[in-house]
Design an enzyme around this catalytic site. Sequence first.
Site, PDB file in Angstrom:
ATOM      1  CE1 TYR A  98       3.796   0.912   2.644  1.00 42.59           C
ATOM      2  CE2 TYR A  98       4.423   3.250   2.085  1.00 42.59           C
ATOM      3  CZ  TYR A  98       4.148   2.199   2.052  1.00 42.59           C
ATOM      4  OH  TYR A  98       3.664   1.872   0.111  1.00 42.59           O
ATOM      5  CD  GLU A 140       4.442   4.529  -1.707  1.00 45.61           C
ATOM      6  OE1 GLU A 140       5.803   4.766  -0.641  1.00 45.61           O
ATOM      7  OE2 GLU A 140       4.723   2.443  -1.917  1.00 45.61           O
TER       8      GLU A 140
END
Length: 393
Positions: A98, A140
């Site tokens: 990310y 997640e």
Amino acid sequence: MLSPESAATVRATLPVIAGAIQDITARFYDTMFADNPELLRDLFNRGNQANGEQRVALAGSIAAFATMLVERPGQLPGTMLSRIANKHASLGVTEEQYAVVHKYLFGAIGEVLGDAVTPEVAQAWDEVYWLMAETLIGLERDLYREAGRGWTRATVVERRDESADAVSFLLHPDLPMSFRPGQYVSVQVTLPDGARQIRQYSLSNAPERGDWRITVKRARGEGAPEGEVSTWLYEHVQAGDVLAVSAPFGDLTLPEGDGPLLLASAGIGVTPILSMLDHLVATGSERRVVVVHADRSPDSHIHREELADLVADLPGATLHRWYEDLDPRHAGDAEHAGLADLSAIDLPRDVVACLCGPLPFMRAVRAQLVERGVPASGIHYEVFGPDLWIAAD
């Protein structure tokens, strides 16, 4: 929730960002892959990059998330985020990635919009990004905790031709893992150029059957990037071969309880529906189930006989099929010529719908259901590939 200052800035700049978002995502992918070619080679779907679908889907998800933040403070697009998180988990996306995405995405924003990106604008949209990223990271993390992460070996127990362009593989994973009817697994293959490409395939049988089954439809067109993994599996994999597969993921799963269901599919979208029906048969369910399927022709309908057999084994189920290339003289109560039309189907009250198939099919079915009074909250869907429904909305 955004800070008040950032919310005001995002609200004011959303039209500009939304108007340029596809240029931004195109620049983002180009620069990120130039510096990190292994991401395109071994993680991202090269076909979806080549046809532009992934950048359209990314643009749509960012715009949808930011719009909800400013229009409905305190709410998040939970269904969209869950779908993205499951797809990320099936690919093995990590938290560190990310930060990589942030670097190149904000670099692309600056390059495309130039001086319009003031420090205040950059800070506000940075807040949007990390709100979305941290939400996905949390989702997640939970998925990995429940299902695990990484790859396991699965031996191909059986290969079966289902049509001229589709084949099913019965897989025996080294690590026994349960799944919910409707979920999918990722399959990673090493292609002739050395790339380790990943694709998702729905599990098309019931969890109670033990081994997993996936059905792969070969994409026509030799050398076309969008069909490279399915074509490779179709042409090369035989019984006894070993595949690298992920744990099962996916949020289009059989609704719990004993309420009535509509299970609607088109084309290869029948595969998660088969898993749901097989589970209902395996558990002796008496739920009221309306099954709808649309296809090009009876010959192109993958698992046609199996679908009919499963419905026949369920005392509360009915089957309706539509074929575009069907002579109207051969149509009947269960088989219809043309596109799927639910207007004359008897739908029970409080029905919950699960849809899977090409986007035009699902949008049409959803519109028909809403017109008939089925609430949007009771309509669930799965998109094979990037979620372009979000982008279209």
